[in-house]
Design an enzyme around this catalytic site. Structure first.
Site, mmCIF file in Angstrom:
data_model
loop_
_atom_site.group_PDB
_atom_site.id
_atom_site.type_symbol
_atom_site.label_atom_id
_atom_site.label_comp_id
_atom_site.label_asym_id
_atom_site.label_seq_id
_atom_site.Cartn_x
_atom_site.Cartn_y
_atom_site.Cartn_z
ATOM 1 N N SER A 142 34.728 35.113 33.420
ATOM 2 C CA SER A 142 33.391 35.804 33.807
ATOM 3 C C SER A 142 33.250 37.010 32.768
ATOM 4 O O SER A 142 33.807 37.100 31.933
ATOM 5 C CB SER A 142 34.336 36.407 35.228
ATOM 6 O OG SER A 142 33.268 37.657 35.615
ATOM 7 N N TYR A 155 40.730 40.636 40.031
ATOM 8 C CA TYR A 155 39.752 39.682 39.328
ATOM 9 C C TYR A 155 39.487 39.708 37.787
ATOM 10 O O TYR A 155 39.791 38.643 37.052
ATOM 11 C CB TYR A 155 38.605 39.772 39.973
ATOM 12 C CG TYR A 155 37.356 38.817 39.898
ATOM 13 C CD1 TYR A 155 37.338 37.573 40.417
ATOM 14 C CD2 TYR A 155 36.381 39.058 38.852
ATOM 15 C CE1 TYR A 155 36.696 36.589 40.425
ATOM 16 C CE2 TYR A 155 35.386 37.962 38.621
ATOM 17 C CZ TYR A 155 35.452 36.944 39.450
ATOM 18 O OH TYR A 155 34.728 35.889 39.217
#
Length: 285
Positions: A142, A155
């Site tokens: 990401s 995350y």
């Protein structure tokens, strides 16, 4: 033979978002796909859409080490020496606020899917790739694997972990035909934020609604476009893929300002999310 007809694809998180788009594009190009997800209803819808294709759907929880090992034992004999393209796409998000407010049980839950799922799936299928001396491993990181972002401790940790794990694999496999691609998407119009797990004591449903709304505004890339870019990168054996203008901005900022980016991104987040979080990253009631 083409990349698609000579390959077998295993795609996790295949029932929605980028995983679904990649599954559809692979099938449309004549590939055989093992589509894995935890959502049986969505997998069934996928099967109904492609009834005559080389599609094999399988309910699989990538946080379950035993289930992954069992799936690999059943599947490897069916690969018949073809090139395996393993796309570790499955991932989840967490809405808890700051790290101090995030229960460790939720932190561990996310890591078990986003990071350990990638590690376990790779461990299960890398021996086949080494035996056949061919293959592709595509790991979804990401932009939060390029920059650590407030209120995304779990995350970001998982996505930095995916990035580091992929770099290690790439070095270890450098002298083999097996290629490893790390993907860093920016905002892609998927439901990952909408399906975030809420946890902790400070994050409310109202904050969740606002966060989803803001994400929908800034997510500019369609799952279909992202899927096409990922598959093209896999075919080329590209080492790293950044998706979206926001993704390229994150990369540029973190490359040029490896420590100062913290204040720069923090300022940008305060402008966009200042009515949800205060300047310390604490959710407003």
């Amino acid at each position: 033979m083409s990349f698609y007809s000579n390959s077998i694809f295993i795609i996790t998180g295949a029932a929605s978002g980028m995983g679904k788009a990649m599954t559809e594009q692979c099938l449309q190009n004549g590939a055989t796909v093992f589509a894995l997800d935890i959502r049986a209803e969505l997998l069934q819808q996928l099967s109904q859409r492609f009834p005559n294709a080389h599609l094999h759907t399988q309910i699989l929880d990538v946080s379950d080490a035993t289930a992954i090992a069992d799936f690999a034992d059943r599947t490897i004999p069916l690969l018949n020496g073809k090139t395996l393209v393993l796309i570790n796409n499955a991932g989840v998000a967490l809405a808890t606020g700051r790290f101090i407010d995030t229960p460790l049980s939720d932190f561990e839950w996310l890591l078990n899917i986003n990071l350990w799922g990638v590690i376990r799936m790779t461990k299960a299928f890398l021996p086949y790739m080494l035996k056949t001396q061919k293959g592709r491993i595509v790991n979804l990181s990401s932009v939060f694997g390029l920059a650590g972002v407030a209120n995304q401790s779990a995350y970001s940790t998982s996505k930095f972990g995916v990035r580091g794990f992929s770099d290690v694999l790439r070095m270890e496999l450098h002298d083999t035909p097996i290629k490893v691609t790390t993907v860093h998407p920016g905002g892609v119009k998927t439901n990952i934020t909408r399906f975030s797990k809420m946890g902790g004591k400070v994050f409310t449903s109202k904050m969740m609604e606002e966060t989803i709304s803001r994400f929908d505004e800034i997510a500019k890339t369609s799952p279909e476009k992202a899927a096409g870019l990922i598959l093209k990168a896999a075919e080329k054996g590209q080492a790293r893929l950044i998706i979206g203008a926001d993704g390229r901005l994150f990369e540029w900022i973190t490359r040029l300002f490896p420590t100062a980016y913290i204040g720069m991104i923090k300022f940008g987040l305060e402008k966009r999310f200042g009515d949800i979080y205060d300047k310390h990253g604490i959710p407003k009631s």
